[in-house]
Design a protein around this motif. Sequence first.
Motif, PDB file in Angstrom:
ATOM      1  N   HIS A 176       0.717 -64.653  90.504  1.00 38.38           N
ATOM      2  CA  HIS A 176       0.464 -64.850  91.932  1.00 38.38           C
ATOM      3  C   HIS A 176      -0.777 -64.140  92.465  1.00 38.38           C
ATOM      4  O   HIS A 176      -1.293 -64.522  93.524  1.00 38.38           O
ATOM      5  CB  HIS A 176       1.681 -64.392  92.733  1.00 38.38           C
ATOM      6  N   LYS A 177      -1.272 -63.131  91.752  1.00 36.34           N
ATOM      7  CA  LYS A 177      -2.337 -62.319  92.338  1.00 36.34           C
ATOM      8  C   LYS A 177      -3.633 -62.302  91.533  1.00 36.34           C
ATOM      9  O   LYS A 177      -4.618 -61.718  91.973  1.00 36.34           O
ATOM     10  CB  LYS A 177      -1.848 -60.881  92.542  1.00 36.34           C
ATOM     11  N   THR A 178      -3.649 -62.930  90.381  1.00 35.23           N
ATOM     12  CA  THR A 178      -4.860 -62.919  89.568  1.00 35.23           C
ATOM     13  C   THR A 178      -5.126 -64.307  89.009  1.00 35.23           C
ATOM     14  O   THR A 178      -4.226 -65.150  88.924  1.00 35.23           O
ATOM     15  CB  THR A 178      -4.741 -61.933  88.386  1.00 35.23           C
ATOM     16  N   GLU A 179      -6.359 -64.556  88.620  1.00 32.31           N
ATOM     17  CA  GLU A 179      -6.725 -65.769  87.907  1.00 32.31           C
ATOM     18  C   GLU A 179      -6.922 -65.401  86.443  1.00 32.31           C
ATOM     19  O   GLU A 179      -7.643 -64.452  86.127  1.00 32.31           O
ATOM     20  CB  GLU A 179      -8.025 -66.348  88.470  1.00 32.31           C
ATOM     21  N   LEU A 180      -6.271 -66.138  85.572  1.00 32.17           N
ATOM     22  CA  LEU A 180      -6.346 -65.815  84.157  1.00 32.17           C
ATOM     23  C   LEU A 180      -7.777 -65.982  83.655  1.00 32.17           C
ATOM     24  O   LEU A 180      -8.378 -67.050  83.793  1.00 32.17           O
ATOM     25  CB  LEU A 180      -5.402 -66.706  83.346  1.00 32.17           C
ATOM     26  N   ARG A 181      -8.291 -64.935  83.057  1.00 29.74           N
ATOM     27  CA  ARG A 181      -9.649 -64.959  82.517  1.00 29.74           C
ATOM     28  C   ARG A 181      -9.667 -65.225  81.011  1.00 29.74           C
ATOM     29  O   ARG A 181     -10.706 -65.524  80.447  1.00 29.74           O
ATOM     30  CB  ARG A 181     -10.348 -63.630  82.813  1.00 29.74           C
ATOM     31  N   LYS A 182      -8.506 -65.072  80.384  1.00 33.03           N
ATOM     32  CA  LYS A 182      -8.370 -65.308  78.952  1.00 33.03           C
ATOM     33  C   LYS A 182      -7.126 -66.159  78.719  1.00 33.03           C
ATOM     34  O   LYS A 182      -6.213 -66.186  79.541  1.00 33.03           O
ATOM     35  CB  LYS A 182      -8.217 -63.993  78.186  1.00 33.03           C
ATOM     36  N   GLY A 183      -7.085 -66.815  77.576  1.00 26.05           N
ATOM     37  CA  GLY A 183      -5.881 -67.559  77.267  1.00 26.05           C
ATOM     38  C   GLY A 183      -6.027 -68.463  76.065  1.00 26.05           C
ATOM     39  O   GLY A 183      -7.101 -68.573  75.452  1.00 26.05           O
TER      40      GLY A 183
END
Length: 239
Positions: A176-183
Amino acid sequence: MTRTLLRVSGADRTKFLHGLLTRDVPETGLGYAALLSPQGKYLADFLTFREDDAIFLDVASDLAPGLVKRLSMYKLRADVAIEPTDRPVARGTGEEAPTGAMSDPRPGMGWRHYDGAASDETDWDAVRVEHLVPETGIELIPNESYILEMGFERLGGVDFKKGCYVGQEVTARMKHKTELRKGLARVTGAVVPGEITSGGRPAGTIHTISGDRALAYLRFDRADGMESAAGAVSLDASG
């Protein structure tokens, strides 16, 4: 990869697991869930189901002893017993699943059977690459991986509407509070195991390979101009 079926019994088994797992055990059929560390990192993933007076966890065999130990740490005074069984685990993707088989809830992952059927000849690396399904010990690394980066929301392995569970606060914050930068992503091109670079900087790591496609753990901001040790690599937009 060999699998072990753990049996969780006792009057408190449902409440006990509800407070620990990323997704509750369904009333019928197979579910998919994980156990996390208090810091929100992956420890183990497994399929779950109910049968008679017990709940069963279908887990990679090399994680089973540690999972039993970790779950036992949380027992306290709960009426719960956790023990490995010798029941066989079979799996496949054939159209004619054996009688008594249950559907794996993850996309493309076929069926599971726990009463003596034989597994078929499915190319599981190809299936996992096609459907972006991470594997224990390959893409999923205990005490390192975060399940949202590994696609557990898409795979149905986490429920954001259930109550608290171990690692829930960190997982909810990532949602809810961050945008995934890795994955986890699927890449194509000159795929060979090992590091991917972009502009001379580390961009990710290639893991499972099927033909000219592979599963890779990437930094999304470095997904352009990627190269492996064998040549150019790009995000695979197919499927």
